[in-house]
Design an enzyme around this catalytic site. Structure first.
Site: not given
Ligand code: AHR
Length: 540
Positions: A207, A345
């Protein structure tokens, strides 16, 4: 209204109405819901469904690592070299192919040297990404690799671009993969592992548009190119580099990162030792499911109502649009689809009602199973581009497969979905056209049925079906030309209510149960799937 959904953007086929099924269960006949037709294109060989679509994500966050995985060698909780046995046993069963670690936002502050060497000498750091809690660093590189060995999974390591450097990342990869004769390998050997590890997947940052550096796409591309030119591994498969991709619908990010990373100047001496691999193996995408579309109003995790159910499923269904639109941008830069879309994710993220909010511990309900089934169907159906996905997160965080409470452990409804769906791993996708009525709740209108299908190497056909309707069983006609199977069976995950949750010390309410009344007649299979369910049909 009936909706017709074609696989991967192809044309939907209008199918003649089919007769009612005599074998349907009595409950299904009472409900008399409109029929759904699933047309399986068994004559078209789809892509291989990468096993890595069933990947996991583990971050130093809440009780995701400490307690969830790592309990230490002296713990009274049964463990193997500090890693709890109940958890590894459950993970082996669902055949976890790959694990992403150590984050997440945590990776942006992680310095790998903190996590090697004798544990009692490791520094106590602060997890600034998640609640400023102490981290003993007891779980570091060797422990992560041991976890992978114990469950038979491969590594996906996220290197620190946020506060780290190319040099730090390069030294980490050398430490893990260089021969023991080198200084980096000798240090690893001195710490107990002479043989180099294979590190097939490396994420370059996390991110970077947000917690990983607040970069513009242009800044990130410049950083990425520098990391990509310098990172390499010395053992196992050549490293596959994964660039930070978009958050949700940030198509501009995808456009700019693809445009900025696909090309590099050819070296005048194109010899193997010049490191000729492409700059980019994969581009990531982060997409979470809330109740609706507001990151700041994620909605209740338990005790939710029908509108919440429908709005969350509506958000999960958007995964299809996200994948299609990001993939379309990638197609323009990479028409041969060499670069993977890595959804590293994804998952159902509601408001935490237990533990500290920064621990992101969520209880788990039937809705999570339906979201998992729906999302995995979408990834399977886009297997031409989606070649890895990592649910957030494996244990005790967001949409987990496993929950622990001290020495207790339960598997969640999401775990059951991964268990049912593991048959798709490595199988050949079969395109499916779905012709299904709408499920309407409040202002939400969604296709009632989601499906994906595959054929495994033994020739068995697997069809996963999700019924979003909370009340009505769904009668289904599966039409598969040239179906040679003689026997069909199906198992379904459901529960007595939409917000049924799994509880410690109680019988598991989500154990899959056989679906009765399934019949094969020529190239047609008929069955009725339960309301609010995830079903796997196998024809052999
Ligand atoms: O999964 C939780 C968080 O969500 C992670 O650390 C981040 O990459 C995302 O914003």
């Amino acid at each position: 209204m009936m909706r017709r959904f074609a696989w991967a953007g192809g044309l939907a086929l209008a199918l003649a109405a089919t007769p009612a099924v005599a074998q349907a269960s009595p409950a299904a006949l009472q409900a008399a819901a409109p029929r759904t037709t699933l047309l399986l294109h068994t004559d078209r060989a789809g892509p291989r469904i990468a096993p890595e679509i069933y990947g996991q994500f583990v971050e130093h966050l809440g009780r995701g690592v400490y307690e969830g995985i790592w309990v230490g060698e002296d713990s009274s909780i049964p463990n193997t070299r500090g890693i709890r046995n109940d958890v590894t046993q459950a993970l082996r069963q669902v055949k976890v192919p790959v694990i992403r670690w150590p984050g997440g936002c945590f990776a942006n502050g992680y310095h790998w040297r903190d996590g090697i060497g004798p544990r009692d000498k490791r520094p106590r750091s602060i997890n600034a990404a998640w609640g400023n809690v102490p981290d003993t660093n007891a779980f570091g590189t060797h422990e992560f690799m041991d976890l992978l060995d114990q469950i038979g999974a491969r590594s996906f390591v996220s290197v620190n671009v946020g506060s780290g450097s190319v040099r730090e990342a390069d030294e980490w990869l050398r430490y893990m993969t260089a021969p023991a004769e080198s200084s980096a390998g000798a240090e690893r050997a001195a710490n107990g592992h002479a043989a180099p590890w294979s590190v097939p997947y490396v994420g370059v940052g996390n991110e970077s548009w947000g917690c990983g550096g607040k970069m513009t796409a242009e800044t990130y591309v410049a950083q990425y190119r520098q990391y990509a030119a310098n990172l390499r591994t010395f053992h196992g498969d050549p490293v596959k580099l994964i660039a930070v991709g978009a958050d949700t619908d940030d198509y501009e990010w995808t456009e700019k990162v693809m445009a900025g990373t696909m090309k590099s100047r050819p070296h005048p001496t194109p010899l193997a030792y010049i490191n000729p691999r492409p700059l980019l193996w994969g581009l990531s995408l982060h997409f979470y499911t809330f109740t609706g579309n507001d990151w700041y109003a994620k909605g209740r995790n338990v005790g939710f109502n029908r509108n919440d159910w429908a709005r969350a499923l509506g958000r999960a269904q958007l995964t299809d649009e996200m994948v299609r639109r990001h993939a379309a941008i990638m197609d323009r830069h990479d028409p041969e689809k060499k670069v993977a879309l890595v959804v590293d994710e994804w998952g159902a993220w509601f408001n935490s009602e237990k533990d500290a909010p920064s621990a992101l511990y969520l209880e788990s309900t039937l809705r999570d199973a339906v979201i998992a089934g729906l999302s995995l169907n979408i990834f399977n159906n886009h297997a031409d581009r989606v070649r890895m996905a990592n649910i957030a997160q494996m244990v005790n965080v967001i949409q987990s497969l496993i929950l622990t409470r001290g020495k207790e452990m339960v598997v969640t409804p999401t775990w059951h979905v991964f268990d049912l769906y593991k048959v798709h791993q490595g199988a050949t996708q079969i395109p499916v056209d779905v012709d299904t009525p709408d499920y309407v709740q409040g202002t939400t209108r969604l296709p009632t049925i989601s499906a994906s299908a595959s054929r495994d190497t033994a020739g068995k056909l697997h069809l996963s079906i999700v019924n979003l309707d909370p009340d009505k069983p769904a009668p289904i006609d599966v039409v598969a030309s040239g179906l040679s199977g003689r026997r069909a069976q199906a198992s379904a995950i459901t529960a007595d209510r939409i917000d049924r949750k799994v509880e410690f010390g109680q019988p598991d309410p989500f154990l899959p149960t056989p679906v009765r009344g399934i019949a094969i007649n020529g190239d047609r299979v008929t069955l009725t799937v339960p309301a609010r369910s995830v079903t796997m049909v196998t024809v052999e």
